[in-house]
Write a protein that holds these residues in place. Structure first.
Motif, PDB file in Angstrom:
ATOM      1  N   TYR A  61       0.804  -1.216   0.000  1.00  0.00           N
ATOM      2  CA  TYR A  61       0.000   0.000   0.000  1.00  0.00           C
ATOM      3  C   TYR A  61       0.842   1.273   0.000  1.00  0.00           C
ATOM      4  N   LEU A  62       1.928   1.263   0.768  1.00  0.00           N
ATOM      5  CA  LEU A  62       2.753   2.467   0.885  1.00  0.00           C
ATOM      6  C   LEU A  62       3.484   2.832  -0.411  1.00  0.00           C
ATOM      7  N   LYS A  63       3.606   1.884  -1.327  1.00  0.00           N
ATOM      8  CA  LYS A  63       4.223   2.184  -2.624  1.00  0.00           C
ATOM      9  C   LYS A  63       3.287   2.992  -3.515  1.00  0.00           C
ATOM     10  N   ALA A  64       2.002   2.937  -3.217  1.00  0.00           N
ATOM     11  CA  ALA A  64       1.003   3.519  -4.118  1.00  0.00           C
ATOM     12  C   ALA A  64       1.006   5.049  -4.123  1.00  0.00           C
ATOM     13  N   GLU A  65       1.043   5.672  -2.959  1.00  0.00           N
ATOM     14  CA  GLU A  65       0.907   7.127  -2.911  1.00  0.00           C
ATOM     15  C   GLU A  65       2.015   7.853  -3.680  1.00  0.00           C
ATOM     16  N   PRO A  66       3.296   7.481  -3.496  1.00  0.00           N
ATOM     17  CA  PRO A  66       4.331   8.170  -4.296  1.00  0.00           C
ATOM     18  C   PRO A  66       4.142   7.974  -5.808  1.00  0.00           C
ATOM     19  N   LEU A  67       3.705   6.793  -6.207  1.00  0.00           N
ATOM     20  CA  LEU A  67       3.441   6.554  -7.633  1.00  0.00           C
ATOM     21  C   LEU A  67       2.316   7.447  -8.141  1.00  0.00           C
ATOM     22  N   LEU A  68       1.274   7.586  -7.335  1.00  0.00           N
ATOM     23  CA  LEU A  68       0.156   8.441  -7.739  1.00  0.00           C
ATOM     24  C   LEU A  68       0.576   9.903  -7.830  1.00  0.00           C
ATOM     25  N   LYS A  69       1.417  10.342  -6.922  1.00  0.00           N
ATOM     26  CA  LYS A  69       1.917  11.719  -6.985  1.00  0.00           C
ATOM     27  C   LYS A  69       2.791  11.921  -8.221  1.00  0.00           C
ATOM     28  N   ASP A  70       3.592  10.917  -8.552  1.00  0.00           N
ATOM     29  CA  ASP A  70       4.393  10.984  -9.786  1.00  0.00           C
ATOM     30  C   ASP A  70       3.482  11.035 -11.013  1.00  0.00           C
ATOM     31  N   SER A  71       2.448  10.202 -11.002  1.00  0.00           N
ATOM     32  CA  SER A  71       1.488  10.176 -12.102  1.00  0.00           C
ATOM     33  C   SER A  71       0.848  11.542 -12.279  1.00  0.00           C
ATOM     34  N   LEU A  72       0.451  12.139 -11.170  1.00  0.00           N
ATOM     35  CA  LEU A  72      -0.165  13.460 -11.195  1.00  0.00           C
ATOM     36  C   LEU A  72       0.791  14.501 -11.773  1.00  0.00           C
ATOM     37  N   GLU A  73       2.022  14.497 -11.303  1.00  0.00           N
ATOM     38  CA  GLU A  73       3.020  15.457 -11.775  1.00  0.00           C
ATOM     39  C   GLU A  73       3.323  15.256 -13.269  1.00  0.00           C
ATOM     40  N   ASN A  74       3.492  14.019 -13.689  1.00  0.00           N
ATOM     41  CA  ASN A  74       3.774  13.749 -15.103  1.00  0.00           C
ATOM     42  C   ASN A  74       2.597  14.145 -15.986  1.00  0.00           C
ATOM     43  N   ALA A  75       1.377  13.895 -15.508  1.00  0.00           N
ATOM     44  CA  ALA A  75       0.190  14.299 -16.272  1.00  0.00           C
ATOM     45  C   ALA A  75       0.139  15.818 -16.422  1.00  0.00           C
ATOM     46  N   ARG A  76       0.461  16.531 -15.354  1.00  0.00           N
ATOM     47  CA  ARG A  76       0.461  18.005 -15.409  1.00  0.00           C
ATOM     48  C   ARG A  76       1.495  18.510 -16.401  1.00  0.00           C
ATOM     49  N   GLU A  77       2.692  17.921 -16.352  1.00  0.00           N
ATOM     50  CA  GLU A  77       3.752  18.340 -17.286  1.00  0.00           C
ATOM     51  C   GLU A  77       3.330  18.134 -18.734  1.00  0.00           C
ATOM     52  N   MET A  78       2.561  17.081 -18.972  1.00  0.00           N
ATOM     53  CA  MET A  78       2.107  16.755 -20.326  1.00  0.00           C
ATOM     54  C   MET A  78       0.815  17.482 -20.693  1.00  0.00           C
ATOM     55  N   LYS A  79       0.232  18.187 -19.710  1.00  0.00           N
ATOM     56  CA  LYS A  79      -1.068  18.826 -19.889  1.00  0.00           C
ATOM     57  C   LYS A  79      -2.135  17.802 -20.286  1.00  0.00           C
ATOM     58  N   ALA A  80      -2.046  16.629 -19.670  1.00  0.00           N
ATOM     59  CA  ALA A  80      -2.983  15.529 -19.913  1.00  0.00           C
ATOM     60  C   ALA A  80      -4.006  15.516 -18.772  1.00  0.00           C
ATOM     61  N   MET A  81      -5.065  16.318 -18.944  1.00  0.00           N
ATOM     62  CA  MET A  81      -6.003  16.535 -17.843  1.00  0.00           C
ATOM     63  C   MET A  81      -6.755  15.272 -17.418  1.00  0.00           C
ATOM     64  N   TRP A  82      -7.069  14.382 -18.344  1.00  0.00           N
ATOM     65  CA  TRP A  82      -7.772  13.147 -17.946  1.00  0.00           C
ATOM     66  C   TRP A  82      -6.862  12.261 -17.112  1.00  0.00           C
ATOM     67  N   PHE A  83      -5.589  12.156 -17.487  1.00  0.00           N
ATOM     68  CA  PHE A  83      -4.647  11.388 -16.662  1.00  0.00           C
ATOM     69  C   PHE A  83      -4.528  12.018 -15.275  1.00  0.00           C
ATOM     70  N   GLU A  84      -4.492  13.341 -15.253  1.00  0.00           N
ATOM     71  CA  GLU A  84      -4.407  14.067 -13.989  1.00  0.00           C
ATOM     72  C   GLU A  84      -5.651  13.791 -13.138  1.00  0.00           C
ATOM     73  N   LEU A  85      -6.809  13.852 -13.765  1.00  0.00           N
ATOM     74  CA  LEU A  85      -8.068  13.598 -13.068  1.00  0.00           C
ATOM     75  C   LEU A  85      -8.109  12.183 -12.487  1.00  0.00           C
ATOM     76  N   GLU A  86      -7.683  11.210 -13.274  1.00  0.00           N
ATOM     77  CA  GLU A  86      -7.694   9.825 -12.797  1.00  0.00           C
ATOM     78  C   GLU A  86      -6.745   9.629 -11.619  1.00  0.00           C
ATOM     79  N   ALA A  87      -5.560  10.206 -11.696  1.00  0.00           N
ATOM     80  CA  ALA A  87      -4.606  10.087 -10.589  1.00  0.00           C
ATOM     81  C   ALA A  87      -5.154  10.751  -9.326  1.00  0.00           C
ATOM     82  N   LEU A  88      -5.731  11.919  -9.473  1.00  0.00           N
ATOM     83  CA  LEU A  88      -6.317  12.616  -8.324  1.00  0.00           C
ATOM     84  C   LEU A  88      -7.471  11.820  -7.716  1.00  0.00           C
ATOM     85  N   ALA A  89      -8.277  11.209  -8.562  1.00  0.00           N
ATOM     86  CA  ALA A  89      -9.412  10.417  -8.064  1.00  0.00           C
ATOM     87  C   ALA A  89      -8.920   9.239  -7.230  1.00  0.00           C
ATOM     88  N   VAL A  90      -7.885   8.569  -7.686  1.00  0.00           N
ATOM     89  CA  VAL A  90      -7.352   7.426  -6.931  1.00  0.00           C
ATOM     90  C   VAL A  90      -6.691   7.918  -5.638  1.00  0.00           C
TER      91      VAL A  90
END
Length: 129
Positions: A61-90
């Motif tokens: 479980y503890l591996k998940a949060e840093p991955l989700l934060k990375d996902s969120l940051e990478n989505a923002r850098e790419m301006k991929a709002m749906w990826f960002e939304l999905e990461a935030l939802a999880v």
């Protein structure tokens, strides 16, 4: 790219409750993406792997949060709002925090499409909780 299809296959594994197979595939995919700097599906693969870790339970479980934060940051850098939304939802579903809820609300307003999608319905539920 291949990683896009691997993400689809991993999603299927997760739906079929074959979490171990999903983790194995996603860890391999993530390793290759990072090595080859193939960033287009990176936020999706990070999010899916985090979801799989969450499903594996406490030990992972503890591996998940840093991955989700990375996902969120990478989505923002790419301006991929749906990826960002999905990461935030999880993130909000599994690591609830008022800042995630506010970001979800702002992003849902900004996207303003896909009202009937599974993700957007989940986001609305998370915002209203």
């Amino acid at each position: 790219s291949l990683s896009w299809y691997e993400g689809g296959l991993a999603s299927t594994y997760l739906r079929l409750n074959k979490v171990g197979k999903a983790v194995e595939l996603l860890e391999s995919t993530l390793s290759r993406i990072r090595r080859e700097k193939d960033r287009w599906s990176l936020p999706m693969i990070e999010r899916l792997l985090a979801e799989a870790y969450i499903r594996l339970g406490e030990k992972h479980y503890l591996k998940a949060e840093p991955l989700l934060k990375d996902s969120l940051e990478n989505a923002r850098e790419m301006k991929a709002m749906w990826f960002e939304l999905e990461a935030l939802a999880v993130l909000q579903a599994n690591f609830p925090h008022e800042s995630y809820r506010i970001l979800l609300q702002q992003l849902a307003i900004e996207i303003d499409e896909g009202e009937e999608t599974r993700v957007m319905k989940k986001v609305k539920d998370l915002i209203n909780d």
